[in-house]
Design a protein around this motif. Structure first.
Motif, PDB file in Angstrom:
ATOM      1  N   SER A   1      -4.351   1.177  -6.754  1.00 42.40           N
ATOM      2  CA  SER A   1      -3.989   1.759  -5.522  1.00 42.40           C
ATOM      3  C   SER A   1      -2.467   2.218  -5.519  1.00 42.40           C
ATOM      4  O   SER A   1      -1.609   1.562  -5.840  1.00 42.40           O
ATOM      5  CB  SER A   1      -4.398   0.977  -4.407  1.00 42.40           C
TER       6      SER A   1
ATOM      7  N   SER B   1      -7.804  -4.246  -4.490  1.00 39.17           N
ATOM      8  CA  SER B   1      -7.355  -3.085  -3.650  1.00 39.17           C
ATOM      9  C   SER B   1      -5.762  -3.044  -3.462  1.00 39.17           C
ATOM     10  O   SER B   1      -5.472  -2.306  -2.566  1.00 39.17           O
ATOM     11  CB  SER B   1      -8.048  -2.911  -2.178  1.00 39.17           C
TER      12      SER B   1
ATOM     13  N   THR C   1      -9.477   8.452  -2.878  1.00 34.70           N
ATOM     14  CA  THR C   1      -9.676   7.029  -2.757  1.00 34.70           C
ATOM     15  C   THR C   1     -10.405   6.826  -1.450  1.00 34.70           C
ATOM     16  O   THR C   1     -10.544   7.532  -0.632  1.00 34.70           O
ATOM     17  CB  THR C   1      -8.305   6.433  -2.564  1.00 34.70           C
TER      18      THR C   1
END
Length: 291
Positions: free
Chosen positions: A79, A109, A247
Protein backbone atom coordinates in the motif's frame (compact mmCIF):
# COMPACT_ATOMS: atom_id res chain seq x y z
CA UNK A 1 -2.53 -18.80 10.26
CA UNK A 2 -1.01 -22.07 11.44
CA UNK A 3 1.58 -20.15 13.49
CA UNK A 4 -1.10 -18.33 15.51
CA UNK A 5 -3.84 -20.84 16.43
CA UNK A 6 -4.56 -19.54 19.94
CA UNK A 7 -6.47 -16.49 18.68
CA UNK A 8 -8.91 -18.78 16.88
CA UNK A 9 -9.23 -20.98 19.98
CA UNK A 10 -10.20 -17.94 22.05
CA UNK A 11 -12.78 -16.98 19.43
CA UNK A 12 -14.20 -20.51 19.50
CA UNK A 13 -14.54 -20.28 23.28
CA UNK A 14 -16.38 -16.96 22.92
CA UNK A 15 -18.76 -18.51 20.37
CA UNK A 16 -19.50 -21.37 22.76
CA UNK A 17 -20.04 -19.06 25.74
CA UNK A 18 -22.37 -16.90 23.64
CA UNK A 19 -24.69 -19.89 23.24
CA UNK A 20 -24.43 -20.31 19.48
CA UNK A 21 -25.72 -23.84 18.64
CA UNK A 22 -23.12 -26.55 18.13
CA UNK A 23 -22.25 -27.02 14.47
CA UNK A 24 -22.95 -23.43 13.43
CA UNK A 25 -19.29 -22.67 14.02
CA UNK A 26 -16.54 -25.28 13.91
CA UNK A 27 -12.80 -24.81 14.39
CA UNK A 28 -10.31 -27.08 12.67
CA UNK A 29 -6.62 -26.44 13.35
CA UNK A 30 -3.79 -27.78 11.25
CA UNK A 31 -1.29 -27.00 8.54
CA UNK A 32 -2.44 -25.20 5.40
CA UNK A 33 -1.43 -27.92 2.93
CA UNK A 34 -3.28 -30.52 5.05
CA UNK A 35 -6.29 -29.03 6.85
CA UNK A 36 -6.62 -26.04 4.55
CA UNK A 37 -6.52 -28.07 1.38
CA UNK A 38 -9.00 -30.61 2.76
CA UNK A 39 -11.48 -27.84 3.55
CA UNK A 40 -11.00 -26.19 0.15
CA UNK A 41 -11.52 -29.48 -1.71
CA UNK A 42 -14.45 -30.78 0.33
CA UNK A 43 -17.70 -30.98 -1.71
CA UNK A 44 -19.70 -29.92 1.36
CA UNK A 45 -17.99 -26.53 1.48
CA UNK A 46 -19.82 -24.01 -0.70
CA UNK A 47 -17.47 -21.07 -0.23
CA UNK A 48 -13.85 -20.72 0.77
CA UNK A 49 -12.88 -17.46 2.45
CA UNK A 50 -9.14 -17.07 2.90
CA UNK A 51 -6.93 -14.38 4.41
CA UNK A 52 -3.22 -14.71 3.73
CA UNK A 53 -0.59 -14.53 1.03
CA UNK A 54 -1.32 -14.07 -2.66
CA UNK A 55 0.65 -17.25 -3.44
CA UNK A 56 -1.59 -19.43 -1.26
CA UNK A 57 -4.66 -17.55 -2.49
CA UNK A 58 -3.82 -18.62 -6.04
CA UNK A 59 -3.67 -22.27 -4.95
CA UNK A 60 -7.03 -22.06 -3.19
CA UNK A 61 -8.62 -20.32 -6.18
CA UNK A 62 -7.32 -23.07 -8.47
CA UNK A 63 -8.78 -25.79 -6.23
CA UNK A 64 -12.11 -23.97 -6.01
CA UNK A 65 -12.23 -23.39 -9.77
CA UNK A 66 -12.10 -27.14 -10.32
CA UNK A 67 -15.39 -27.48 -8.45
CA UNK A 68 -16.84 -24.12 -9.59
CA UNK A 69 -16.80 -23.09 -5.94
CA UNK A 70 -17.05 -19.49 -4.80
CA UNK A 71 -14.03 -17.89 -3.11
CA UNK A 72 -13.44 -14.74 -1.09
CA UNK A 73 -9.75 -13.90 -0.93
CA UNK A 74 -8.08 -11.18 1.17
CA UNK A 75 -4.45 -11.37 0.11
CA UNK A 76 -1.21 -9.38 0.07
CA UNK A 77 -0.59 -5.67 -0.27
CA UNK A 78 2.01 -3.03 -1.00
CA UNK A 79 0.00 0.00 0.00
CA UNK A 80 1.04 3.55 -0.86
CA UNK A 81 0.97 6.44 1.62
CA UNK A 82 0.78 9.49 -0.66
CA UNK A 83 1.73 12.78 0.98
CA UNK A 84 0.69 15.68 -1.25
CA UNK A 85 2.62 18.99 -0.95
CA UNK A 86 -0.21 20.76 0.91
CA UNK A 87 -0.31 18.16 3.70
CA UNK A 88 0.91 18.47 7.28
CA UNK A 89 4.20 16.72 6.52
CA UNK A 90 5.26 15.91 10.09
CA UNK A 91 1.91 14.36 10.98
CA UNK A 92 1.69 12.39 7.74
CA UNK A 93 5.19 10.97 8.13
CA UNK A 94 4.84 10.09 11.82
CA UNK A 95 1.48 8.40 11.38
CA UNK A 96 2.83 6.63 8.30
CA UNK A 97 5.81 5.21 10.18
CA UNK A 98 3.57 4.09 13.06
CA UNK A 99 1.30 2.33 10.57
CA UNK A 100 4.20 0.32 9.14
CA UNK A 101 5.69 -0.60 12.52
CA UNK A 102 2.39 -1.74 14.04
CA UNK A 103 2.19 -5.49 14.61
CA UNK A 104 5.93 -5.66 13.83
CA UNK A 105 5.08 -4.86 10.22
CA UNK A 106 2.96 -8.00 9.83
CA UNK A 107 -0.11 -6.23 8.47
CA UNK A 108 -1.36 -6.87 4.95
CA UNK A 109 -2.70 -3.32 4.60
CA UNK A 110 0.39 -1.53 5.98
CA UNK A 111 1.45 1.63 4.09
CA UNK A 112 4.88 0.27 3.25
CA UNK A 113 5.53 2.78 0.44
CA UNK A 114 5.68 6.44 1.43
CA UNK A 115 5.44 8.81 -1.56
CA UNK A 116 6.77 12.34 -0.99
CA UNK A 117 7.14 15.34 -3.33
CA UNK A 118 10.73 16.05 -4.36
CA UNK A 119 10.72 19.46 -2.62
CA UNK A 120 9.81 17.89 0.74
CA UNK A 121 11.67 14.62 0.32
CA UNK A 122 14.77 15.26 2.43
CA UNK A 123 12.73 16.64 5.30
CA UNK A 124 10.40 13.65 5.19
CA UNK A 125 13.30 11.20 5.22
CA UNK A 126 14.73 12.87 8.33
CA UNK A 127 11.38 12.78 10.08
CA UNK A 128 10.86 9.11 9.21
CA UNK A 129 14.31 8.10 10.43
CA UNK A 130 13.72 9.86 13.75
CA UNK A 131 10.27 8.31 14.13
CA UNK A 132 11.50 4.78 13.33
CA UNK A 133 14.30 5.04 15.90
CA UNK A 134 11.69 5.41 18.65
CA UNK A 135 10.39 1.90 17.90
CA UNK A 136 13.73 0.19 18.49
CA UNK A 137 12.90 -0.99 22.03
CA UNK A 138 9.14 -1.09 21.62
CA UNK A 139 8.61 -3.30 18.60
CA UNK A 140 7.89 -6.99 19.09
CA UNK A 141 9.32 -9.97 17.21
CA UNK A 142 8.04 -11.35 13.93
CA UNK A 143 6.13 -14.61 14.07
CA UNK A 144 8.92 -17.15 13.51
CA UNK A 145 12.52 -17.71 12.43
CA UNK A 146 11.55 -18.23 8.78
CA UNK A 147 9.85 -14.84 8.67
CA UNK A 148 12.82 -13.17 10.35
CA UNK A 149 15.15 -14.57 7.69
CA UNK A 150 12.74 -13.49 4.95
CA UNK A 151 12.46 -9.89 6.17
CA UNK A 152 16.18 -9.51 6.75
CA UNK A 153 16.74 -10.90 3.25
CA UNK A 154 14.57 -8.14 1.79
CA UNK A 155 16.52 -5.53 3.72
CA UNK A 156 19.77 -6.91 2.32
CA UNK A 157 18.26 -6.86 -1.17
CA UNK A 158 17.25 -3.23 -0.75
CA UNK A 159 20.82 -2.30 0.11
CA UNK A 160 22.17 -4.38 -2.80
CA UNK A 161 19.83 -2.66 -5.27
CA UNK A 162 21.00 0.81 -4.21
CA UNK A 163 18.44 2.03 -1.67
CA UNK A 164 19.86 4.09 1.20
CA UNK A 165 19.39 2.88 4.77
CA UNK A 166 18.44 5.73 7.09
CA UNK A 167 17.19 3.58 9.99
CA UNK A 168 17.60 -0.03 11.01
CA UNK A 169 19.23 -2.64 8.82
CA UNK A 170 19.58 -6.40 8.40
CA UNK A 171 21.38 -7.02 11.68
CA UNK A 172 19.22 -8.54 14.42
CA UNK A 173 18.72 -5.96 17.22
CA UNK A 174 18.75 -8.65 19.93
CA UNK A 175 20.51 -11.96 20.39
CA UNK A 176 17.37 -13.87 21.36
CA UNK A 177 14.00 -13.80 19.67
CA UNK A 178 12.86 -13.28 16.10
CA UNK A 179 13.41 -9.53 16.13
CA UNK A 180 13.93 -7.28 13.10
CA UNK A 181 15.15 -3.70 13.40
CA UNK A 182 12.59 -1.02 12.44
CA UNK A 183 13.97 -0.13 9.01
CA UNK A 184 13.55 2.86 6.71
CA UNK A 185 14.93 3.09 3.18
CA UNK A 186 15.38 6.35 1.24
CA UNK A 187 16.21 6.82 -2.46
CA UNK A 188 13.92 3.92 -3.34
CA UNK A 189 12.83 3.72 -6.98
CA UNK A 190 9.57 2.10 -8.12
CA UNK A 191 11.34 -0.79 -9.84
CA UNK A 192 13.23 -1.98 -6.75
CA UNK A 193 12.19 -5.25 -5.14
CA UNK A 194 11.43 -3.57 -1.82
CA UNK A 195 9.00 -1.24 -3.65
CA UNK A 196 7.20 -4.04 -5.46
CA UNK A 197 7.01 -7.11 -3.22
CA UNK A 198 5.24 -7.55 0.09
CA UNK A 199 7.84 -7.90 2.86
CA UNK A 200 5.50 -8.36 5.86
CA UNK A 201 7.92 -6.84 8.31
CA UNK A 202 8.82 -3.43 9.80
CA UNK A 203 10.34 -2.03 6.60
CA UNK A 204 9.37 1.32 5.03
CA UNK A 205 10.38 2.48 1.56
CA UNK A 206 10.29 6.22 0.82
CA UNK A 207 9.90 7.18 -2.84
CA UNK A 208 10.24 10.58 -4.46
CA UNK A 209 7.68 11.89 -6.98
CA UNK A 210 7.73 14.88 -9.34
CA UNK A 211 4.05 15.85 -9.56
CA UNK A 212 0.60 14.46 -8.82
CA UNK A 213 0.44 12.36 -11.99
CA UNK A 214 3.82 10.85 -11.18
CA UNK A 215 2.62 10.05 -7.66
CA UNK A 216 -0.48 8.34 -9.03
CA UNK A 217 1.59 6.31 -11.49
CA UNK A 218 3.89 5.11 -8.69
CA UNK A 219 1.02 4.41 -6.28
CA UNK A 220 -0.79 2.28 -8.87
CA UNK A 221 2.40 0.69 -10.16
CA UNK A 222 2.31 -2.68 -8.35
CA UNK A 223 0.31 -5.89 -8.76
CA UNK A 224 -1.39 -5.15 -5.44
CA UNK A 225 -4.28 -2.89 -4.49
CA UNK A 226 -5.42 -3.52 -0.93
CA UNK A 227 -5.22 -0.22 0.95
CA UNK A 228 -3.49 3.14 1.05
CA UNK A 229 -3.54 6.67 2.36
CA UNK A 230 -3.62 10.22 1.04
CA UNK A 231 -2.71 13.39 2.93
CA UNK A 232 -3.50 16.93 1.75
CA UNK A 233 -4.25 20.33 3.24
CA UNK A 234 -7.70 20.24 1.66
CA UNK A 235 -9.90 17.21 2.17
CA UNK A 236 -11.45 17.50 -1.30
CA UNK A 237 -7.97 17.42 -2.84
CA UNK A 238 -7.15 14.21 -0.99
CA UNK A 239 -10.48 12.61 -1.92
CA UNK A 240 -10.01 13.45 -5.60
CA UNK A 241 -6.61 11.73 -5.59
CA UNK A 242 -7.89 8.75 -3.58
CA UNK A 243 -10.65 8.08 -6.12
CA UNK A 244 -7.98 7.54 -8.78
CA UNK A 245 -6.01 5.02 -6.74
CA UNK A 246 -6.44 1.38 -7.74
CA UNK A 247 -6.99 0.08 -4.24
CA UNK A 248 -9.87 -1.16 -2.13
CA UNK A 249 -9.50 1.19 0.83
CA UNK A 250 -7.93 4.63 1.27
CA UNK A 251 -7.53 6.56 4.53
CA UNK A 252 -7.92 10.32 4.11
CA UNK A 253 -5.69 12.49 6.33
CA UNK A 254 -5.29 9.72 8.89
CA UNK A 255 -8.90 8.59 8.89
CA UNK A 256 -9.54 5.76 11.33
CA UNK A 257 -10.32 2.20 10.32
CA UNK A 258 -14.08 1.65 10.08
CA UNK A 259 -15.16 -1.97 10.73
CA UNK A 260 -18.54 -1.25 9.13
CA UNK A 261 -16.92 -0.36 5.81
CA UNK A 262 -16.10 -3.06 3.24
CA UNK A 263 -12.48 -4.20 3.25
CA UNK A 264 -10.78 -5.98 0.37
CA UNK A 265 -8.47 -5.54 -2.57
CA UNK A 266 -8.11 -4.80 -6.25
CA UNK A 267 -5.83 -6.75 -8.59
CA UNK A 268 -3.76 -9.46 -6.87
CA UNK A 269 -4.80 -8.28 -3.41
CA UNK A 270 -7.90 -10.39 -3.57
CA UNK A 271 -11.47 -11.12 -4.57
CA UNK A 272 -14.57 -10.00 -2.69
CA UNK A 273 -14.94 -8.01 0.51
CA UNK A 274 -14.91 -8.51 4.26
CA UNK A 275 -16.74 -6.50 6.96
CA UNK A 276 -19.95 -4.53 6.81
CA UNK A 277 -22.92 -5.39 4.59
CA UNK A 278 -20.62 -6.22 1.66
CA UNK A 279 -18.78 -8.75 3.80
CA UNK A 280 -22.00 -10.53 4.72
CA UNK A 281 -23.15 -10.52 1.09
CA UNK A 282 -20.17 -12.71 0.14
CA UNK A 283 -21.85 -15.58 2.00
CA UNK A 284 -25.28 -15.20 0.40
CA UNK A 285 -26.82 -16.71 -2.72
CA UNK A 286 -29.46 -14.99 -4.83
CA UNK A 287 -32.63 -16.93 -5.54
CA UNK A 288 -35.65 -15.96 -7.65
CA UNK A 289 -39.13 -17.45 -7.09
CA UNK A 290 -41.34 -16.87 -10.12
CA UNK A 291 -45.12 -17.36 -10.37
Amino acid sequence: AEDTPLVARLFAEAVHEAGIPAGVFNLVTGLGPVAGQALAEHPGVDLVSFTGSTAVGRQIAAIAAGQVKKVALELGGKSANVILPTADLAKAVNVGVANVMSNSGQTCSAWTRMLVHRDQYDEAVGLAATAAAKYGERIGPVVNAKQQVRVRGYIEKGVAEGARLVAGGPEAPREKGYFVSPTVFADVTPDMTIAQEEIFGPVLSILRYEDEEDALRIANGTVYGLAGAVWAGDEAEAVAFARRMETGQVDINGGRFNPLAPFGGYKQSGVGRELGVHGLAEYLQTKSLQF
